[in-house]
Write a protein that holds these residues in place. Structure first.
Motif, PDB file in Angstrom:
ATOM      1  N   MET A 106      13.827   1.938   1.533  1.00 57.41           N
ATOM      2  CA  MET A 106      12.416   1.845   1.171  1.00 57.41           C
ATOM      3  C   MET A 106      12.197   0.826   0.174  1.00 57.41           C
ATOM      4  N   SER A 107      11.046  -0.088   0.479  1.00 57.99           N
ATOM      5  CA  SER A 107      10.686  -1.165  -0.269  1.00 57.99           C
ATOM      6  C   SER A 107       9.371  -1.428  -0.519  1.00 57.99           C
ATOM      7  N   ARG A 108       8.899  -2.067  -1.820  1.00 62.07           N
ATOM      8  CA  ARG A 108       7.486  -2.405  -1.874  1.00 62.07           C
ATOM      9  C   ARG A 108       7.338  -3.889  -1.761  1.00 62.07           C
ATOM     10  N   ALA A 109       8.464  -4.697  -1.383  1.00 63.35           N
ATOM     11  CA  ALA A 109       8.261  -6.081  -1.249  1.00 63.35           C
ATOM     12  C   ALA A 109       8.080  -6.263   0.154  1.00 63.35           C
ATOM     13  N   ASP A 110       7.060  -7.243   0.170  1.00 65.89           N
ATOM     14  CA  ASP A 110       6.673  -7.604   1.763  1.00 65.89           C
ATOM     15  C   ASP A 110       7.949  -8.749   2.230  1.00 65.89           C
ATOM     16  N   ASP A 111       8.840  -9.395   1.366  1.00 61.72           N
ATOM     17  CA  ASP A 111       9.737 -10.128   1.747  1.00 61.72           C
ATOM     18  C   ASP A 111      10.777  -9.158   2.513  1.00 61.72           C
ATOM     19  N   ASP A 112      10.867  -8.002   2.240  1.00 59.24           N
ATOM     20  CA  ASP A 112      11.954  -7.166   2.846  1.00 59.24           C
ATOM     21  C   ASP A 112      11.512  -6.446   4.164  1.00 59.24           C
ATOM     22  N   PHE A 113      10.678  -6.830   4.683  1.00 64.44           N
ATOM     23  CA  PHE A 113      10.042  -6.402   6.079  1.00 64.44           C
ATOM     24  C   PHE A 113      10.160  -7.649   7.095  1.00 64.44           C
ATOM     25  N   ALA A 124       6.300   6.595  -0.731  1.00 59.46           N
ATOM     26  CA  ALA A 124       5.890   5.722  -2.061  1.00 59.46           C
ATOM     27  C   ALA A 124       4.449   5.130  -1.866  1.00 59.46           C
ATOM     28  N   TYR A 125       3.825   5.255  -3.016  1.00 57.10           N
ATOM     29  CA  TYR A 125       2.507   4.524  -2.897  1.00 57.10           C
ATOM     30  C   TYR A 125       2.132   3.529  -3.900  1.00 57.10           C
ATOM     31  N   ALA A 126       1.221   2.677  -3.648  1.00 57.27           N
ATOM     32  CA  ALA A 126       0.717   1.896  -4.873  1.00 57.27           C
ATOM     33  C   ALA A 126      -0.170   2.523  -5.688  1.00 57.27           C
ATOM     34  N   GLU A 127      -0.285   2.589  -6.970  1.00 57.04           N
ATOM     35  CA  GLU A 127      -0.973   3.280  -7.881  1.00 57.04           C
ATOM     36  C   GLU A 127      -2.641   3.285  -7.489  1.00 57.04           C
ATOM     37  N   SER A 128      -2.968   2.273  -6.709  1.00 59.29           N
ATOM     38  CA  SER A 128      -4.600   2.136  -6.600  1.00 59.29           C
ATOM     39  C   SER A 128      -4.922   3.225  -5.443  1.00 59.29           C
ATOM     40  N   LYS A 180      -2.697   6.098  -4.543  1.00 62.16           N
ATOM     41  CA  LYS A 180      -2.119   7.415  -4.719  1.00 62.16           C
ATOM     42  C   LYS A 180      -3.044   8.480  -5.049  1.00 62.16           C
ATOM     43  N   GLY A 181      -2.817   9.356  -4.145  1.00 54.78           N
ATOM     44  CA  GLY A 181      -3.578  10.641  -4.157  1.00 54.78           C
ATOM     45  C   GLY A 181      -4.774  10.612  -3.164  1.00 54.78           C
ATOM     46  N   ARG A 182      -4.970   9.208  -2.715  1.00 53.84           N
ATOM     47  CA  ARG A 182      -6.115   9.425  -1.743  1.00 53.84           C
ATOM     48  C   ARG A 182      -5.501   8.909  -0.295  1.00 53.84           C
ATOM     49  N   PHE A 183      -4.388   8.096  -0.353  1.00 53.68           N
ATOM     50  CA  PHE A 183      -3.803   7.664   1.147  1.00 53.68           C
ATOM     51  C   PHE A 183      -2.548   8.517   1.424  1.00 53.68           C
ATOM     52  N   THR A 184      -2.369   8.780   2.607  1.00 54.18           N
ATOM     53  CA  THR A 184      -1.078   9.251   3.282  1.00 54.18           C
ATOM     54  C   THR A 184      -0.156   8.762   4.183  1.00 54.18           C
ATOM     55  N   ILE A 185       1.048   8.325   3.979  1.00 54.40           N
ATOM     56  CA  ILE A 185       1.454   7.752   5.183  1.00 54.40           C
ATOM     57  C   ILE A 185       2.389   8.484   5.451  1.00 54.40           C
ATOM     58  N   SER A 186       2.627   8.492   7.105  1.00 53.71           N
ATOM     59  CA  SER A 186       3.378   9.516   7.754  1.00 53.71           C
ATOM     60  C   SER A 186       3.881   8.834   9.150  1.00 53.71           C
ATOM     61  N   VAL A 196       1.063  -1.352  -0.068  1.00 52.30           N
ATOM     62  CA  VAL A 196       0.040   0.070   0.099  1.00 52.30           C
ATOM     63  C   VAL A 196       0.938   1.293  -0.116  1.00 52.30           C
ATOM     64  N   ALA A 197       1.837   1.156   1.030  1.00 53.98           N
ATOM     65  CA  ALA A 197       2.627   2.485   1.084  1.00 53.98           C
ATOM     66  C   ALA A 197       3.847   2.298   1.901  1.00 53.98           C
ATOM     67  N   VAL A 198       4.940   3.038   1.589  1.00 57.14           N
ATOM     68  CA  VAL A 198       6.157   2.952   2.607  1.00 57.14           C
ATOM     69  C   VAL A 198       6.606   4.234   2.663  1.00 57.14           C
ATOM     70  N   ILE A 199       7.462   4.559   3.844  1.00 57.25           N
ATOM     71  CA  ILE A 199       7.991   5.696   4.185  1.00 57.25           C
ATOM     72  C   ILE A 199       9.317   5.450   4.696  1.00 57.25           C
ATOM     73  N   SER A 200      10.367   6.239   4.404  1.00 57.33           N
ATOM     74  CA  SER A 200      11.669   6.104   4.844  1.00 57.33           C
ATOM     75  C   SER A 200      11.838   6.661   6.480  1.00 57.33           C
ATOM     76  N   ARG A 201      12.990   6.461   6.768  1.00 61.40           N
ATOM     77  CA  ARG A 201      13.424   6.390   8.110  1.00 61.40           C
ATOM     78  C   ARG A 201      13.050   7.755   8.919  1.00 61.40           C
ATOM     79  N   SER A 202      13.389   8.672   8.031  1.00 56.19           N
ATOM     80  CA  SER A 202      13.279  10.169   8.388  1.00 56.19           C
ATOM     81  C   SER A 202      11.839  10.597   8.241  1.00 56.19           C
ATOM     82  N   GLY A 203      11.086   9.995   7.444  1.00 58.18           N
ATOM     83  CA  GLY A 203       9.764  10.360   6.872  1.00 58.18           C
ATOM     84  C   GLY A 203       9.804  11.290   5.601  1.00 58.18           C
TER      85      GLY A 203
END
Length: 125
Positions: free
Chosen positions: A105-112, A59-63, A65-71, A48-55
């Motif tokens: 930052m990663s979009r792959a669940d294996d990286d978490f 990055a967002y999934a296309e589905s 983007k523009g509706r969700f905000t990660i913080s 869905v979304a990812v945020i860097s260490r500092s914030g």
């Protein structure tokens, strides 16, 4: 591993908003990239979304983007997902995930490495 606890899910009408929170157990939180994933009934878990260490970077999934905000608030060891203009297809269990210390930052669940138990979001039409 960091313990993660999500909250804020619930039932909302299409077009509505919800704010998810994910509280982390450790002070190393600020060293971790953080992500949100979701899994709808009968479907695979998706990014869905990812945020860097500092914030400073997100990055967002296309589905969403523009509706969700990660913080994130590193002083409170918490990451958030503000969800606006919700659609029935956003219905899912939402999971918070923590990456490795000093990771990128990663979009792959294996990286978490760390995962919460999830919070359910239901959007009615």
């Amino acid at each position: 591993q960091v313990q993660l606890v999500e909250s804020g899910g619930g039932l909302v009408q299409a077009g509505g908003s919800l704010r998810l929170s994910c509280a982390a157990s450790e002070r190393t939180f600020s060293k971790l990239p953080m992500g949100w994933f979701r899994q709808a009934p009968g479907k695979e878990r998706e990014f869905v979304a990812v945020i860097s260490r500092s914030g400073g970077n997100t990055a967002y999934a296309e589905s969403v983007k523009g509706r969700f905000t990660i913080s994130r608030d590193n002083s409170a060891n918490t990451v958030y997902l503000q969800m606006n203009s919700l659609k029935p297809e956003d219905t899912a269990v939402y999971y918070c995930a923590g990456g490795p210390p000093y990771g990128t930052m990663s979009r792959a669940d294996d990286d978490f490495l760390s995962w919460g138990k999830g919070t359910k979001v239901t959007v009615s039409s």
